[in-house]
Design a protein around this motif. Structure first.
Motif, mmCIF file in Angstrom:
data_model
loop_
_atom_site.group_PDB
_atom_site.id
_atom_site.type_symbol
_atom_site.label_atom_id
_atom_site.label_comp_id
_atom_site.label_asym_id
_atom_site.label_seq_id
_atom_site.Cartn_x
_atom_site.Cartn_y
_atom_site.Cartn_z
ATOM 1 N N MET A 67 0.817 -1.221 0.000
ATOM 2 C CA MET A 67 0.000 0.000 0.000
ATOM 3 C C MET A 67 0.848 1.267 0.000
ATOM 4 O O MET A 67 0.342 2.357 -0.203
ATOM 5 C CB MET A 67 -0.920 0.012 1.220
ATOM 6 N N GLY A 68 2.135 1.117 0.259
ATOM 7 C CA GLY A 68 3.017 2.277 0.269
ATOM 8 C C GLY A 68 3.072 2.994 1.604
ATOM 9 O O GLY A 68 3.636 4.080 1.708
ATOM 10 N N ALA A 69 2.490 2.399 2.649
ATOM 11 C CA ALA A 69 2.500 3.035 3.963
ATOM 12 C C ALA A 69 3.858 2.884 4.638
ATOM 13 O O ALA A 69 4.232 3.698 5.478
ATOM 14 C CB ALA A 69 1.407 2.450 4.854
ATOM 15 N N LEU A 70 4.581 1.839 4.289
ATOM 16 C CA LEU A 70 5.936 1.623 4.799
ATOM 17 C C LEU A 70 6.902 1.598 3.632
ATOM 18 O O LEU A 70 6.573 1.119 2.544
ATOM 19 C CB LEU A 70 6.036 0.286 5.536
ATOM 20 N N GLY A 71 8.090 2.066 3.891
ATOM 21 C CA GLY A 71 9.121 2.006 2.883
ATOM 22 C C GLY A 71 10.016 0.793 3.108
ATOM 23 O O GLY A 71 10.068 0.230 4.206
ATOM 24 N N GLU A 72 10.708 0.406 2.093
ATOM 25 C CA GLU A 72 11.632 -0.722 2.183
ATOM 26 C C GLU A 72 12.694 -0.455 3.252
ATOM 27 O O GLU A 72 13.109 -1.366 3.968
ATOM 28 C CB GLU A 72 12.276 -0.932 0.809
ATOM 29 N N VAL A 73 13.104 0.792 3.395
ATOM 30 C CA VAL A 73 14.124 1.159 4.379
ATOM 31 C C VAL A 73 13.638 0.878 5.797
ATOM 32 O O VAL A 73 14.388 0.359 6.624
ATOM 33 C CB VAL A 73 14.494 2.656 4.221
ATOM 34 N N ASP A 74 12.362 1.219 6.082
ATOM 35 C CA ASP A 74 11.806 0.973 7.409
ATOM 36 C C ASP A 74 11.842 -0.512 7.751
ATOM 37 O O ASP A 74 12.227 -0.901 8.859
ATOM 38 C CB ASP A 74 10.347 1.458 7.491
ATOM 39 N N VAL A 75 11.449 -1.336 6.804
ATOM 40 C CA VAL A 75 11.367 -2.777 7.042
ATOM 41 C C VAL A 75 12.762 -3.380 7.193
ATOM 42 O O VAL A 75 13.007 -4.178 8.104
ATOM 43 C CB VAL A 75 10.570 -3.474 5.919
ATOM 44 N N VAL A 76 13.684 -2.975 6.345
ATOM 45 C CA VAL A 76 15.053 -3.510 6.424
ATOM 46 C C VAL A 76 15.688 -3.125 7.756
ATOM 47 O O VAL A 76 16.366 -3.946 8.392
ATOM 48 C CB VAL A 76 15.896 -3.012 5.230
ATOM 49 N N ARG A 77 15.470 -1.908 8.198
ATOM 50 C CA ARG A 77 16.010 -1.463 9.482
ATOM 51 C C ARG A 77 15.465 -2.330 10.625
ATOM 52 O O ARG A 77 16.213 -2.761 11.505
ATOM 53 C CB ARG A 77 15.662 0.005 9.728
ATOM 54 N N ARG A 78 14.164 -2.615 10.599
ATOM 55 C CA ARG A 78 13.560 -3.441 11.646
ATOM 56 C C ARG A 78 14.048 -4.889 11.546
ATOM 57 O O ARG A 78 14.280 -5.542 12.567
ATOM 58 C CB ARG A 78 12.030 -3.386 11.537
ATOM 59 N N GLU A 79 14.236 -5.385 10.323
ATOM 60 C CA GLU A 79 14.765 -6.734 10.153
ATOM 61 C C GLU A 79 16.144 -6.867 10.792
ATOM 62 O O GLU A 79 16.448 -7.875 11.429
ATOM 63 C CB GLU A 79 14.848 -7.104 8.673
ATOM 64 N N ARG A 80 16.968 -5.852 10.628
ATOM 65 C CA ARG A 80 18.299 -5.873 11.230
ATOM 66 C C ARG A 80 18.216 -5.839 12.754
ATOM 67 O O ARG A 80 19.020 -6.471 13.435
ATOM 68 C CB ARG A 80 19.119 -4.694 10.737
ATOM 69 N N GLN A 81 17.240 -5.112 13.292
ATOM 70 C CA GLN A 81 17.089 -5.019 14.751
ATOM 71 C C GLN A 81 16.700 -6.368 15.355
ATOM 72 O O GLN A 81 17.240 -6.746 16.395
ATOM 73 C CB GLN A 81 16.028 -3.984 15.130
ATOM 74 N N ILE A 82 15.755 -7.052 14.723
ATOM 75 C CA ILE A 82 15.272 -8.293 15.322
ATOM 76 C C ILE A 82 15.925 -9.540 14.731
ATOM 77 O O ILE A 82 15.778 -10.628 15.263
ATOM 78 C CB ILE A 82 13.730 -8.425 15.198
ATOM 79 N N GLY A 83 16.676 -9.384 13.653
ATOM 80 C CA GLY A 83 17.386 -10.517 13.065
ATOM 81 C C GLY A 83 16.477 -11.512 12.375
ATOM 82 O O GLY A 83 16.757 -12.706 12.393
ATOM 83 N N ALA A 84 15.390 -11.048 11.786
ATOM 84 C CA ALA A 84 14.465 -11.935 11.073
ATOM 85 C C ALA A 84 14.006 -11.264 9.785
ATOM 86 O O ALA A 84 14.011 -10.050 9.678
ATOM 87 C CB ALA A 84 13.262 -12.247 11.943
ATOM 88 N N VAL A 85 13.622 -12.095 8.825
ATOM 89 C CA VAL A 85 13.107 -11.584 7.551
ATOM 90 C C VAL A 85 11.615 -11.325 7.697
ATOM 91 O O VAL A 85 10.869 -12.202 8.137
ATOM 92 C CB VAL A 85 13.380 -12.582 6.414
ATOM 93 N N LEU A 86 11.175 -10.115 7.339
ATOM 94 C CA LEU A 86 9.766 -9.743 7.512
ATOM 95 C C LEU A 86 8.990 -9.676 6.199
ATOM 96 O O LEU A 86 7.787 -9.533 6.211
ATOM 97 C CB LEU A 86 9.664 -8.394 8.223
ATOM 98 N N HIS A 87 9.663 -9.750 5.080
ATOM 99 C CA HIS A 87 8.928 -9.679 3.808
ATOM 100 C C HIS A 87 9.539 -10.581 2.769
ATOM 101 O O HIS A 87 10.531 -11.170 2.924
ATOM 102 C CB HIS A 87 8.855 -8.247 3.293
#
Length: 87
Positions: A67-87
């Motif tokens: 939907m464009g509410a989140l950017g790829e950068v936001d998700v990648v940053r969170r993936e690095r924080q928790i160490g899991a793939v989210l998309h």
């Protein structure tokens, strides 16, 4: 003389009608744009809340990306924080 007065009245009526309809269209477009912006802001906040949750739901994150509410950068940053793939 009567023709001139009638023409002037018709011109005034047409001018006022044009002005009022143009103002209404402008008002409606502005209102619609404000509504869309408020909806997008609310959607972004909800998606960021989902992203920052302890166990983010992959489907919700994927939908937010689509939907464009989140950017790829936001998700990648969170993936690095928790160490899991989210998309």
């Amino acid at each position: 003389m009567r023709v001139l007065v009638a023409a002037a009245c018709i011109a005034i009526i047409v001018g006022v009608t044009y002005f009022v309809s143009a103002e209404f269209v402008t008002y409606r477009l502005t209102r619609d744009a404000d509504t869309k912006k408020a909806l997008a802001d609310t959607l972004r906040v909800a998606c960021l809340d989902d992203l920052q949750s302890v166990l983010p739901n992959k489907t919700k994150i994927r939908n937010c990306l689509d939907m464009g509410a989140l950017g790829e950068v936001d998700v990648v940053r969170r993936e690095r924080q928790i160490g899991a793939v989210l998309h």
